[in-house]
Scaffold this active site. Structure first.
Site, PDB file in Angstrom:
ATOM      1  N   GLY A  49       0.877  -1.203   0.031  1.00  0.00           N
ATOM      2  CA  GLY A  49      -0.131   0.044  -0.020  1.00  0.00           C
ATOM      3  C   GLY A  49       1.017   1.194   0.055  1.00  0.00           C
ATOM      4  O   GLY A  49       2.120   1.323   0.469  1.00  0.00           O
ATOM      5  N   GLN A  54       2.978   9.894   1.934  1.00  0.00           N
ATOM      6  CA  GLN A  54       4.153   8.878   1.543  1.00  0.00           C
ATOM      7  C   GLN A  54       5.111   9.601   0.430  1.00  0.00           C
ATOM      8  O   GLN A  54       6.292   9.448   0.243  1.00  0.00           O
ATOM      9  CB  GLN A  54       3.904   7.568   1.659  1.00  0.00           C
ATOM     10  CG  GLN A  54       3.605   7.001   2.895  1.00  0.00           C
ATOM     11  CD  GLN A  54       3.626   5.675   2.946  1.00  0.00           C
ATOM     12  OE1 GLN A  54       2.540   5.124   2.332  1.00  0.00           O
ATOM     13  NE2 GLN A  54       4.631   4.961   3.216  1.00  0.00           N
ATOM     14  N   CYS A 108       6.358  -0.516   6.602  1.00  0.00           N
ATOM     15  CA  CYS A 108       6.230   0.875   6.165  1.00  0.00           C
ATOM     16  C   CYS A 108       7.258   1.180   5.383  1.00  0.00           C
ATOM     17  O   CYS A 108       8.369   1.442   5.598  1.00  0.00           O
ATOM     18  CB  CYS A 108       5.895   1.800   7.176  1.00  0.00           C
ATOM     19  SG  CYS A 108       5.443   3.401   6.762  1.00  0.00           S
ATOM     20  N   LEU A 109       7.037   1.710   4.094  1.00  0.00           N
ATOM     21  CA  LEU A 109       8.138   2.103   3.008  1.00  0.00           C
ATOM     22  C   LEU A 109       8.501   3.571   3.509  1.00  0.00           C
ATOM     23  O   LEU A 109       9.772   3.761   3.255  1.00  0.00           O
ATOM     24  CB  LEU A 109       7.186   2.469   1.477  1.00  0.00           C
ATOM     25  CG  LEU A 109       6.741   1.341   1.043  1.00  0.00           C
ATOM     26  CD1 LEU A 109       6.003   1.749  -0.399  1.00  0.00           C
ATOM     27  CD2 LEU A 109       8.153   0.385   0.413  1.00  0.00           C
ATOM     28  N   HIS A 150      -3.895   0.774   8.261  1.00  0.00           N
ATOM     29  CA  HIS A 150      -2.468   1.311   8.136  1.00  0.00           C
ATOM     30  C   HIS A 150      -2.535   2.707   6.950  1.00  0.00           C
ATOM     31  O   HIS A 150      -1.792   3.402   7.475  1.00  0.00           O
ATOM     32  CB  HIS A 150      -1.487   0.256   7.616  1.00  0.00           C
ATOM     33  CG  HIS A 150       0.031   0.546   7.201  1.00  0.00           C
ATOM     34  ND1 HIS A 150       0.852   0.229   8.351  1.00  0.00           N
ATOM     35  CD2 HIS A 150       0.581   1.637   6.727  1.00  0.00           C
ATOM     36  CE1 HIS A 150       2.102   0.690   7.835  1.00  0.00           C
ATOM     37  NE2 HIS A 150       1.946   1.529   6.875  1.00  0.00           N
ATOM     38  N   GLU A 151      -2.992   2.475   5.920  1.00  0.00           N
ATOM     39  CA  GLU A 151      -3.077   3.592   4.986  1.00  0.00           C
ATOM     40  C   GLU A 151      -3.540   4.519   5.352  1.00  0.00           C
ATOM     41  O   GLU A 151      -3.381   5.867   5.004  1.00  0.00           O
ATOM     42  CB  GLU A 151      -3.486   3.104   3.640  1.00  0.00           C
ATOM     43  CG  GLU A 151      -2.537   1.842   2.900  1.00  0.00           C
ATOM     44  CD  GLU A 151      -0.938   2.062   3.039  1.00  0.00           C
ATOM     45  OE1 GLU A 151      -0.760   3.350   2.976  1.00  0.00           O
ATOM     46  OE2 GLU A 151      -0.365   1.330   3.058  1.00  0.00           O
ATOM     47  N   HIS A 154      -2.054   6.766   7.828  1.00  0.00           N
ATOM     48  CA  HIS A 154      -1.114   7.772   7.013  1.00  0.00           C
ATOM     49  C   HIS A 154      -1.759   9.269   6.622  1.00  0.00           C
ATOM     50  O   HIS A 154      -1.222  10.399   6.787  1.00  0.00           O
ATOM     51  CB  HIS A 154      -0.481   7.373   5.746  1.00  0.00           C
ATOM     52  CG  HIS A 154       0.616   6.327   5.967  1.00  0.00           C
ATOM     53  ND1 HIS A 154       1.727   6.824   6.779  1.00  0.00           N
ATOM     54  CD2 HIS A 154       0.996   5.039   5.592  1.00  0.00           C
ATOM     55  CE1 HIS A 154       2.581   5.901   6.644  1.00  0.00           C
ATOM     56  NE2 HIS A 154       2.139   4.753   6.128  1.00  0.00           N
TER      57      HIS A 154
HETATM   58 ZN   LIG Z   1       3.142   3.059   5.805  1.00  0.00          ZN
END
Ligand SMILES: [Zn+2]
Length: 188
Positions: A49, A54, A108-109, A150-151, A154
């Protein structure tokens, strides 16, 4: 399409509350371009995701999706559990269904090469716009529900560290692979 630079933990954009989009704005060229670039960026970094903050865009948009791993014949149920349908959600609103929670690993990226266990609602209902500006409503459970939570976090400036009940499970990727998982863990 182009691959976008991913903001890492410490960049203020990851802590800001992202702005909702007007329905008319969703079909605009810049927003459609951003969505295409987010999908390409997610694919490039093998993420499950990716949320707009991000990639330095403080807007309430995220993309998600991962195909089931067909090569792995073991743990069929678990593999199915770890696939996520491809989705583009705009202005998502989550309602938890039931009181069940699940505890599982997240990455997480924006926090590369770290994993930690997070408790999330097991089943949710999400209302959002799709990329054509239509209202949609989806029910999700398990890993898909986890990724959506999670997304959506963000978009509110929340990172998965904030959701950890304890930091005891924080693990570098190498050690995660060595001691905790047989599969490469995805980042979101
Ligand atoms: Zn993340």
């Amino acid at each position: 399409m182009s691959i976008l630079k991913v903001a890492r933990m410490g960049h203020p954009v990851l802590r800001a509350r992202a702005k909702p989009l007007e329905p008319a704005q969703i079909k605009s060229d810049p927003v459609q371009q951003l969505i295409d670039d987010m999908l390409e960026t997610m694919q490039e970094y093998q993420g499950v995701g990716l949320a707009a903050p991000q990639v330095h865009a403080s807007l309430r948009i995220f993309v998600a999706g991962v195909a089931p791993n067909l090569d792995d014949e073991e743990d069929d149920d678990e593999d199915e559990e770890h696939s996520v349908p491809l989705m583009v959600l705009i202005n998502p609103e989550i309602a938890v269904i039931g009181g069940d929670t699940a505890d599982d690993w997240e990455g997480c990226l924006s926090i590369p090469d770290i994993r930690g266990r997070v408790t999330r609602a097991r089943e949710i209902k999400v209302k959002a716009y799709d990329r054509r500006g239509r209202r949609i409503e989806i029910n999700a459970r398990g890993f898909t529900a986890r990724v959506i939570q999670h997304e959506t976090d963000h978009l509110d400036g929340v990172l998965f560290f904030d959701r950890m009940a304890s930091f005891e499970t924080l693990t570098f990727l190498d050690e995660f692979g060595k001691y905790w998982s047989r599969r490469p863990a995805a980042e979101e």
